[in-house]
Design a protein around this motif. Sequence first.
Motif, short mmCIF file in Angstrom:
data_model
loop_
_atom_site.label_atom_id
_atom_site.label_comp_id
_atom_site.label_asym_id
_atom_site.label_seq_id
_atom_site.Cartn_x
_atom_site.Cartn_y
_atom_site.Cartn_z
N GLY A 232 0.80 -1.21 0.00
CA GLY A 232 0.00 0.00 0.00
C GLY A 232 0.84 1.26 0.00
N VAL A 233 0.15 2.37 -0.20
CA VAL A 233 0.76 3.69 -0.35
C VAL A 233 0.43 4.52 0.88
N ASP A 234 1.45 5.14 1.48
CA ASP A 234 1.21 6.00 2.64
C ASP A 234 0.83 7.42 2.21
N ILE A 235 1.51 7.93 1.18
CA ILE A 235 1.27 9.30 0.73
C ILE A 235 1.09 9.28 -0.78
N PHE A 236 -0.01 9.83 -1.25
CA PHE A 236 -0.17 10.04 -2.70
C PHE A 236 -0.12 11.54 -2.94
N LEU B 28 -7.59 3.41 -4.13
CA LEU B 28 -7.80 1.98 -3.93
C LEU B 28 -6.55 1.29 -3.38
N ASN B 29 -5.41 1.98 -3.43
CA ASN B 29 -4.17 1.39 -2.94
C ASN B 29 -3.62 2.06 -1.69
N MET B 30 -4.38 2.98 -1.10
CA MET B 30 -3.85 3.66 0.08
C MET B 30 -3.84 2.72 1.28
N LYS B 31 -2.83 2.90 2.12
CA LYS B 31 -2.79 2.20 3.40
C LYS B 31 -3.74 2.87 4.38
#
Lengths: 334, 334
Positions: free
Chosen positions: B217-221, B235-238
């Motif tokens: 997952g992603v912490d910061i977009f 949809l991929n955020m932590k």
Amino acid sequence: MSAKRWVLAARPDGLPKPSDFRAEMLDLPPLKDGEALIRISHASVDPGMRGRLTGDSYAPALGLGETVESAGIGEVVTSRTAKLPEGALVTGGFGWTTHAISDGRGVQMLDPSVFGGRVRPTAAIGVMGVPGLTAYFGLSDLGQPKGGETLLVSSAAGPVGATALQIGRLLGLKTIGIAGGGAKRNYVLDEIRADACIDYKAQSDLAEAIRREAPDGVDIFFDNVGGEQLDAAILNMKPGGRIVISGQVSEYNAAVPRGIRWVTPFITKRLRMAGLVVYDYRKRFPEAQARIAAWINDGSLSYREDIIEGFEALPAAFIGLFNHENLGRRLVKF
Amino acid sequence: MSAKRWVLAARPDGLPKPSDFRAEMLDLPPLKDGEALIRISHASVDPGMRGRLTGDSYAPALGLGETVESAGIGEVVTSRTAKLPEGALVTGGFGWTTHAISDGRGVQMLDPSVFGGRVRPTAAIGVMGVPGLTAYFGLSDLGQPKGGETLLVSSAAGPVGATALQIGRLLGLKTIGIAGGGAKRNYVLDEIRADACIDYKAQSDLAEAIRREAPDGVDIFFDNVGGEQLDAAILNMKPGGRIVISGQVSEYNAAVPRGIRWVTPFITKRLRMAGLVVYDYRKRFPEAQARIAAWINDGSLSYREDIIEGFEALPAAFIGLFNHENLGRRLVKF
């Protein structure tokens, strides 16, 4: 001894149907040392539970054949543990079942010094439970309210929205609700004592209707609905405004939800949007419950329950939430 | 003495057209005491300026017949003020014009001890100006990065995205870019030194492609694009992830933008989304510029400029931003 329960029979596709649920009898084993038998008297129906019927949400998806989850209150009828004395009123996440065996974990006794008089036992799974606490922490922690600011709340006649509006009023905010239909609007004005309430069903342009009630803009939008109502609010946010995503009831039944069109104002108006799961605030529940109880007891915070009779009514009571049937916290009594 | 300038001829409907702009000659009055004449050498073209061509944005709409706004650099050619000595290199919001008369307000002299060597004068309106500062404050203030976290950046070959990725790397984040086409992807990997880069044009399912690069997952977009790319990131955020809305270049030309479908994960994953206008951080610009200059000088932060020749090219250079022509900061030299 046997319990009756509702289990998930099929994963709903869109709006849940009665056939997505199945009633079953379950034989309960004899009580062991350290256990108690609880007879459930009320179970909640919650729009936020919809997500887990289809897939993983804030918790893993509910399995097919498992008891539908919900909060409930009940009475200890037989006990082999000092933690749960016979006759005690208790609350816990029992699910849609008539009886539960518990070793006390996840079950709280209702303190008679709190739950009496104006704070009815059913409040434990309403204004003193998840809906009320979601309003409290969503507004205070994510909303960051400052006296004199303008608070807009969607689903204002629902249990979360009505509590958020009242806490906003008690914190010195100007309060505006959005609700569907004249009866809900009157409730929000007369009983919740919001400064204004917009009947969205009577509006051709909700954004324009919000503008009329909040010509200087909205500082905090506390959203339980999502979709078009969230878009209309975004167009009316003040620079630096905060959007609290408490629920998205208009979105839960969609395979691909509508979402929002207006992300660009997040730049130009420096908006903040954040969602919450109330269990993250568990350590602070006692502080919030004490404040809510005090407000109820001094008459400054009211709550309403929409109590449906009969265990058989559980699926229909749940499905009806998405048809906006309820005014106040919907519970099923059995 | 006269200046040539580009004015807004018509409000764009959708993608701006060359005929939305008009070149004009403007007679400049004689210099008064306290004024200086500046010959502009470079003007910027900025996607974020699109909003003001149509309506009120973070600043009021640009009027028809007014000079198109932009950042620029130039040289003082005649001066009647000690604030702006002849020969000095300066930067300011001059707009699309060849000459400007200034009393010094809103104009900064380029410090030769900073702007020399690797930090070229044009960096004043690039990596040391609005794009670089947007990356710096968006990532550090709204992104709240913690070492070891995963940063995803859209428009990763653009001036904001490439700077955000590199600052992320320098702060100890795992860095993943999204860019369109093989040349941009190679630039992000080789020169920006991101850990990974996704060519969105080569993907049938961007959300799935992000999942492959960031399985946890992603912490910061850090988002410069919006729309489908923002949805794929959500949809991929932590849980607890932060979304920084820096730009929404895919949305600016739409009367009603696409927006996002996925607001419900804001609840289940406790996401935060916030936008910024970099001018809010004005007091902290010197701190950020000093850090950025130090990183450039020690070779740890690179920047690229896409310099188009000729004053006549300004509208086409601007319009081309929305066709994703540029790799690096696009400026027009004249």
